[in-house]
Design a protein around this motif. Structure first.
Motif, PDB file in Angstrom:
ATOM      1  N   THR A 205       0.858  -1.128   0.206  1.00 59.99           N
ATOM      2  CA  THR A 205       0.004   0.180  -0.029  1.00 59.99           C
ATOM      3  C   THR A 205       0.819   1.305   0.059  1.00 59.99           C
ATOM      4  OG1 THR A 205      -1.816  -1.201   1.151  1.00 59.99           O
ATOM      5  CG2 THR A 205      -1.638   1.429   1.324  1.00 59.99           C
ATOM      6  N   LEU A 206       1.967   1.341   0.773  1.00 56.41           N
ATOM      7  CA  LEU A 206       2.967   2.345   0.945  1.00 56.41           C
ATOM      8  C   LEU A 206       3.353   2.673  -0.300  1.00 56.41           C
ATOM      9  CD1 LEU A 206       4.406   1.927   4.529  1.00 56.41           C
ATOM     10  CD2 LEU A 206       2.563   3.306   3.652  1.00 56.41           C
ATOM     11  N   MET A 207       4.048   1.790  -1.164  1.00 55.68           N
ATOM     12  CA  MET A 207       4.691   1.910  -2.344  1.00 55.68           C
ATOM     13  C   MET A 207       3.777   2.570  -3.378  1.00 55.68           C
ATOM     14  SD  MET A 207       5.509  -1.771  -3.931  1.00 55.68           S
ATOM     15  CE  MET A 207       5.970  -1.035  -5.503  1.00 55.68           C
ATOM     16  N   ALA A 208       2.301   2.154  -3.471  1.00 53.88           N
ATOM     17  CA  ALA A 208       1.462   2.338  -4.359  1.00 53.88           C
ATOM     18  C   ALA A 208       1.182   3.932  -4.042  1.00 53.88           C
ATOM     19  CB  ALA A 208       0.308   1.488  -4.377  1.00 53.88           C
ATOM     20  N   ILE A 209       0.857   4.310  -2.754  1.00 59.70           N
ATOM     21  CA  ILE A 209       0.547   5.742  -2.613  1.00 59.70           C
ATOM     22  C   ILE A 209       1.878   6.455  -2.908  1.00 59.70           C
ATOM     23  CG2 ILE A 209       0.120   7.138  -0.674  1.00 59.70           C
ATOM     24  CD1 ILE A 209      -1.397   5.158   0.793  1.00 59.70           C
ATOM     25  N   ALA A 210       2.823   5.919  -2.855  1.00 60.39           N
ATOM     26  CA  ALA A 210       4.168   6.638  -2.992  1.00 60.39           C
ATOM     27  C   ALA A 210       4.445   6.895  -4.682  1.00 60.39           C
ATOM     28  CB  ALA A 210       5.449   5.949  -2.600  1.00 60.39           C
TER      29      ALA A 210
END
Length: 271
Positions: A205-210
């Motif tokens: 999720t974090l990499m996608a938001i990034a």
């Protein structure tokens, strides 16, 4: 037996009264060790590690580590603020360093202290691959997995003490052997594997938001599997899920991560 009951009661009381809520999973988590102690130890050990190892500075690769790390940190803060956890990162002191070491590894200590080893870069290959790794490691810190492992270790020790107090001398050796194996294989290893799975999902999720394509996560673990040469231990006896388990999970979660990123206006991704 009286002492045994008292010890068990105190242990259960400690467990029930010393829990935190994981903002990413909603689960109650062990927190027997104060977070202030965890962070102080983490920062000290991180500084010592940097002094004793070859930190790479001023290269395109070291700059990439810092750039990707900062994007993941920003994504973390955006998610936390949007979900009612403003100030969650108040005591974090983010730092991202590339260290010369052939080990295929990276880690993030509590409080946002990150190290990436040069040995993992041929497998990550690019920014998106590196974002998979750094998102996963940052997720460990955000979910307080270090604090939980320390707390679980304390409970494991408490169980051993209670068992030895309760048993007579001739039975203690049998108990210690059985308890050591049983608590490790039946409790500590599954506990560790669950942390790895949580970090995989949170990191995705974090990499996608990034802004990084979550589809790249499964591809990264396919390369990790190829690099291992099939020599990984049985999942049951490992601290980590098997490569195949991770690949399948990441493929299944990718669309969910993209949907979460869309809430933050991210609809195109770096591959």
């Amino acid at each position: 037996m009286k002492l045994n009951k008292i010890s068990i009661f105190l242990g259960v009381l400690m467990l029930l009264s010393s829990c935190n809520k994981n903002p990413f999973t909603g689960k109650k988590t062990l927190a027997l060790v104060p977070n202030s102690n965890v962070l102080a130890t983490s920062f000290q050990q991180y500084d010592q590690f940097l002094q004793e190892n070859n930190v790479i500075r001023g290269t395109s690769e070291s700059q990439m580590v810092k750039s990707v790390g900062q994007k993941i940190a920003t994504a973390s803060e955006r998610w936390l603020n949007a979900n009612g956890y403003e100030g969650y990162l108040e005591n974090y002191k983010w730092e991202y360093n590339l260290v010369k070491d052939e080990a295929v590894n990276a880690w993030c200590m509590p409080g946002g202290k990150i190290v990436v080893y040069t040995g993992i870069l041929p497998i990550t290959q690019d920014e998106a691959g590196l974002a998979v790794v750094m998102g996963h490691e940052v997720a460990h810190a955000l979910a307080n997995h270090g604090q939980q492992r320390m707390s679980a270790g304390q409970l494991q020790q408490l169980g051993a003490v209670v068992g030895n107090v309760a048993l007579e001398d001739e039975n203690q050796e049998i108990f210690n052997t059985a308890y050591g194996v049983g608590s490790q294989v039946g409790v500590m290893l599954p506990f560790s594997r669950s942390h790895e799975t949580e970090a995989d999902k949170i990191g995705l999720t974090l990499m996608a938001i990034a802004g990084y394509d979550p589809d790249e996560a499964a591809k990264l673990w396919q390369r990790m599997k190829a690099n291992s040469g099939g020599g990984a231990p049985s999942e049951l006896l490992s601290t980590h899920p098997s490569n195949d388990t991770r690949i399948n999970n990441l493929q299944a979660w990718s669309d969910e991560a993209k949907a979460e990123a869309k809430k933050f206006g991210v609809t195109s991704f770096i591959k």
